[in-house]
Write a protein that holds these residues in place. Sequence first.
Motif, PDB file in Angstrom:
ATOM      1  N   UNK A 273     -10.331   2.387  -5.956  1.00 34.73           N
ATOM      2  CA  UNK A 273      -9.303   2.949  -6.826  1.00 34.73           C
ATOM      3  C   UNK A 273      -9.269   2.177  -8.144  1.00 34.73           C
ATOM      4  N   UNK A 274      -8.796   2.827  -9.179  1.00 33.93           N
ATOM      5  CA  UNK A 274      -8.639   2.206 -10.495  1.00 33.93           C
ATOM      6  C   UNK A 274      -7.672   1.017 -10.388  1.00 33.93           C
ATOM      7  N   UNK A 275      -8.043  -0.179 -10.893  1.00 35.91           N
ATOM      8  CA  UNK A 275      -7.195  -1.377 -10.768  1.00 35.91           C
ATOM      9  C   UNK A 275      -5.844  -1.278 -11.469  1.00 35.91           C
ATOM     10  N   UNK A 276      -5.694  -0.359 -12.419  1.00 34.10           N
ATOM     11  CA  UNK A 276      -4.405  -0.246 -13.119  1.00 34.10           C
ATOM     12  C   UNK A 276      -3.477   0.760 -12.449  1.00 34.10           C
ATOM     13  N   UNK A 277      -3.919   1.383 -11.396  1.00 34.13           N
ATOM     14  CA  UNK A 277      -3.109   2.390 -10.700  1.00 34.13           C
ATOM     15  C   UNK A 277      -1.926   1.744  -9.997  1.00 34.13           C
ATOM     16  N   UNK A 278      -0.814   2.469  -9.916  1.00 31.63           N
ATOM     17  CA  UNK A 278       0.379   1.964  -9.226  1.00 31.63           C
ATOM     18  C   UNK A 278       0.118   1.865  -7.732  1.00 31.63           C
TER      19      UNK A 278
ATOM     20  N   UNK B   6       0.508  -3.174  -9.212  1.00 33.39           N
ATOM     21  CA  UNK B   6      -0.754  -2.494  -9.503  1.00 33.39           C
ATOM     22  C   UNK B   6      -1.763  -2.888  -8.431  1.00 33.39           C
ATOM     23  N   UNK B   7      -2.831  -2.128  -8.342  1.00 31.73           N
ATOM     24  CA  UNK B   7      -3.864  -2.383  -7.334  1.00 31.73           C
ATOM     25  C   UNK B   7      -4.477  -3.763  -7.549  1.00 31.73           C
ATOM     26  N   UNK B   8      -4.701  -4.169  -8.800  1.00 29.67           N
ATOM     27  CA  UNK B   8      -5.331  -5.464  -9.045  1.00 29.67           C
ATOM     28  C   UNK B   8      -4.435  -6.631  -8.658  1.00 29.67           C
TER      29      UNK B   8
END
Length: 98
Positions: free
Chosen positions: A9-14, A27-29
């Motif tokens: 998943x995109x690291x900036x996604x909630x 965030x994912x990161x």
Amino acid sequence: LVIETLREVDPTRKCFRMVGGVLVERTVKEVLPALESNRDQISKLIEALAQQLQAKGRELSEFRERHNIRLVGEEDPKAPPRDGPEGGKGGPGGVLVS
């Protein structure tokens, strides 16, 4: 499974995570390293518990031998074997025959 899913998943996604009974938005990161750390700690804990279990098993065996503790139905390895159901050497068992 969650870690594998979040890697794609995109690291900036909630991302929402339950922390102490409270739902927290991150965030994912931010969440992914914490999940990996928890997984590693759980693996180490499982290994430590397995070692403690083996140590306690050895300690229990030594204690049983030292105090001559046996389970029900377990034979004493130092006792001589019994012959026959009465524990005698066979034969008539004290029965008089005329």
